[in-house]
Design an enzyme around this catalytic site. Structure first.
Site, PDB file in Angstrom:
ATOM      1  N   ASP A   1      12.670 -15.296  16.081  1.00  0.00           N
ATOM      2  CA  ASP A   1      12.092 -15.498  14.753  1.00  0.00           C
ATOM      3  C   ASP A   1      10.689 -14.902  14.776  1.00  0.00           C
ATOM      4  O   ASP A   1       9.751 -15.532  15.241  1.00  0.00           O
ATOM      5  CB  ASP A   1      12.069 -16.989  14.440  1.00  0.00           C
ATOM      6  CG  ASP A   1      11.452 -17.296  13.080  1.00  0.00           C
ATOM      7  OD1 ASP A   1      11.066 -16.340  12.373  1.00  0.00           O
ATOM      8  OD2 ASP A   1      11.352 -18.485  12.735  1.00  0.00           O
TER       9      ASP A   1
ATOM     10  N   TYR B   1       8.821 -16.428  19.323  1.00  0.00           N
ATOM     11  CA  TYR B   1       8.648 -17.189  18.086  1.00  0.00           C
ATOM     12  C   TYR B   1       7.234 -16.960  17.569  1.00  0.00           C
ATOM     13  O   TYR B   1       6.281 -17.581  18.032  1.00  0.00           O
ATOM     14  CB  TYR B   1       8.913 -18.676  18.333  1.00  0.00           C
ATOM     15  CG  TYR B   1       8.723 -19.551  17.114  1.00  0.00           C
ATOM     16  CD1 TYR B   1       9.181 -19.157  15.867  1.00  0.00           C
ATOM     17  CD2 TYR B   1       8.078 -20.783  17.221  1.00  0.00           C
ATOM     18  CE1 TYR B   1       9.011 -19.956  14.753  1.00  0.00           C
ATOM     19  CE2 TYR B   1       7.904 -21.603  16.119  1.00  0.00           C
ATOM     20  CZ  TYR B   1       8.372 -21.172  14.881  1.00  0.00           C
ATOM     21  OH  TYR B   1       8.194 -21.971  13.777  1.00  0.00           O
TER      22      TYR B   1
ATOM     23  N   HIS C   1      18.173 -21.112   9.699  1.00  0.00           N
ATOM     24  CA  HIS C   1      18.324 -19.728  10.149  1.00  0.00           C
ATOM     25  C   HIS C   1      19.765 -19.491  10.577  1.00  0.00           C
ATOM     26  O   HIS C   1      20.447 -20.412  11.033  1.00  0.00           O
ATOM     27  CB  HIS C   1      17.423 -19.443  11.352  1.00  0.00           C
ATOM     28  CG  HIS C   1      15.963 -19.496  11.059  1.00  0.00           C
ATOM     29  ND1 HIS C   1      15.163 -18.374  10.991  1.00  0.00           N
ATOM     30  CD2 HIS C   1      15.138 -20.550  10.829  1.00  0.00           C
ATOM     31  CE1 HIS C   1      13.921 -18.719  10.735  1.00  0.00           C
ATOM     32  NE2 HIS C   1      13.873 -20.044  10.630  1.00  0.00           N
TER      33      HIS C   1
END
Length: 279
Positions: free
Chosen positions: A152, A112, A270
């Site tokens: 992500d 992330y 998402h």
């Protein structure tokens, strides 16, 4: 063909995702390994969300922020969180788990990357993270090892990856310097790469699985702003990735962005990105 199905998604808070219907997708997805970002919860919240699964969780230093996890049908053979320099706080942002792809080891990473904010201290943290990714990617791919970095990554690499790229050229997520890192990560292995920001460096040879499968098309996007009609108009960003090590690339199978059918059916901002790796 036998395969290991690996999915990744930024859940934007595991408790909220569960309330909003995550399991409707998960129950039908037939996933073997699921990597999560922005867990924003504690071990007990993951245990409640995934009964019967094996769970590894690396929470952020600040409670209620970030957090990454790997949830799997079978336990990981080993896990690691070491990333970057000792003085860099990467807690809740980088988690590695080792699994078997058939009878060959495969490292799966849940990553992330900071969202950042141009010309602020938040962006400085993002630069540190992107800088640390290069050496770690090189190490993970040594000796033709199989590895996939999922998550992500908060960078749209190319103009094809953001619908409104012209309006975002000076914003975090599409800054030339950010994209330059990806030019090097994904550049031909060992070759000199001229990046979009004017810098040069050596290509690491990693493969952007989504671009590898879909080719030169817009998207498919994985995140949409909650402003306006971004989701309904598919005005999105492709910032959730599977990056495959060079040796894993020949094993890439089906790729799918599990975009909800309607805005009301979304359980995160998402969409999950699902890939089969064959053996």
């Amino acid at each position: 063909m036998p395969h290991l199905r690996v999915a990744t998604v930024n859940v934007n808070g595991i408790r909220a995702s569960v309330r909003n219907g995550m399991h409707t997708w998960l129950d039908a997805a037939d996933v073997d390994v699921l990597t999560l970002q922005e867990v924003r919860g504690q071990d007990e919240h993951l245990a409640e969300a995934f009964p019967g699964w094996s769970i590894v969780h690396d929470p952020a230093t600040a409670k209620g922020r970030a957090g990454v996890a790997i949830v799997s049908r079978v336990p990981a053979l080993a896990t690691r969180t070491a990333f970057g320099d000792d003085d860099f706080d990467s807690a809740g942002r980088w988690l590695e788990g080792d699994f078997l792809l058939g009878d060959v080891p495969l490292t799966v990473v849940s990553a992330y990357v900071h969202s950042g904010e141009a010309e602020t201290p938040k962006q400085d943290e993002k630069w540190k993270f992107l800088e640390a990714m290069g050496p770690r990617l090189s190490a993970l791919a040594m000796d033709d090892a199989l590895a996939v970095v999922t998550g992500d990554l908060n960078v749209g690499h190319r103009e094809l990856d953001i619908k409104n790229w012209r309006g975002n050229r000076k914003k975090a997520g599409f800054l030339p310097r950010e994209r330059g890192y990806f030019d090097r990560f994904l550049g031909a292995h060992g070759q000199e790469i001229s990046a979009v920001d004017g810098t040069a460096g050596t290509g690491l040879g990693w493969v952007d699985v989504g671009r590898h499968v879909h080719g030169e098309v817009e998207g498919p996007y994985t995140w949409w702003s909650n402003r306006g009609q971004a989701f309904d108009n598919d005005t999105g960003w492709r910032i959730d990735y599977h990056l495959a090590s060079p040796a894993l690339a020949p094993r890439i199978g089906a790729y799918h962005v599990a975009r909800a059918a309607t805005y009301a059916e979304r359980w995160s901002d998402h969409a999950p990105v699902v890939v089969d790796y064959t053996y």
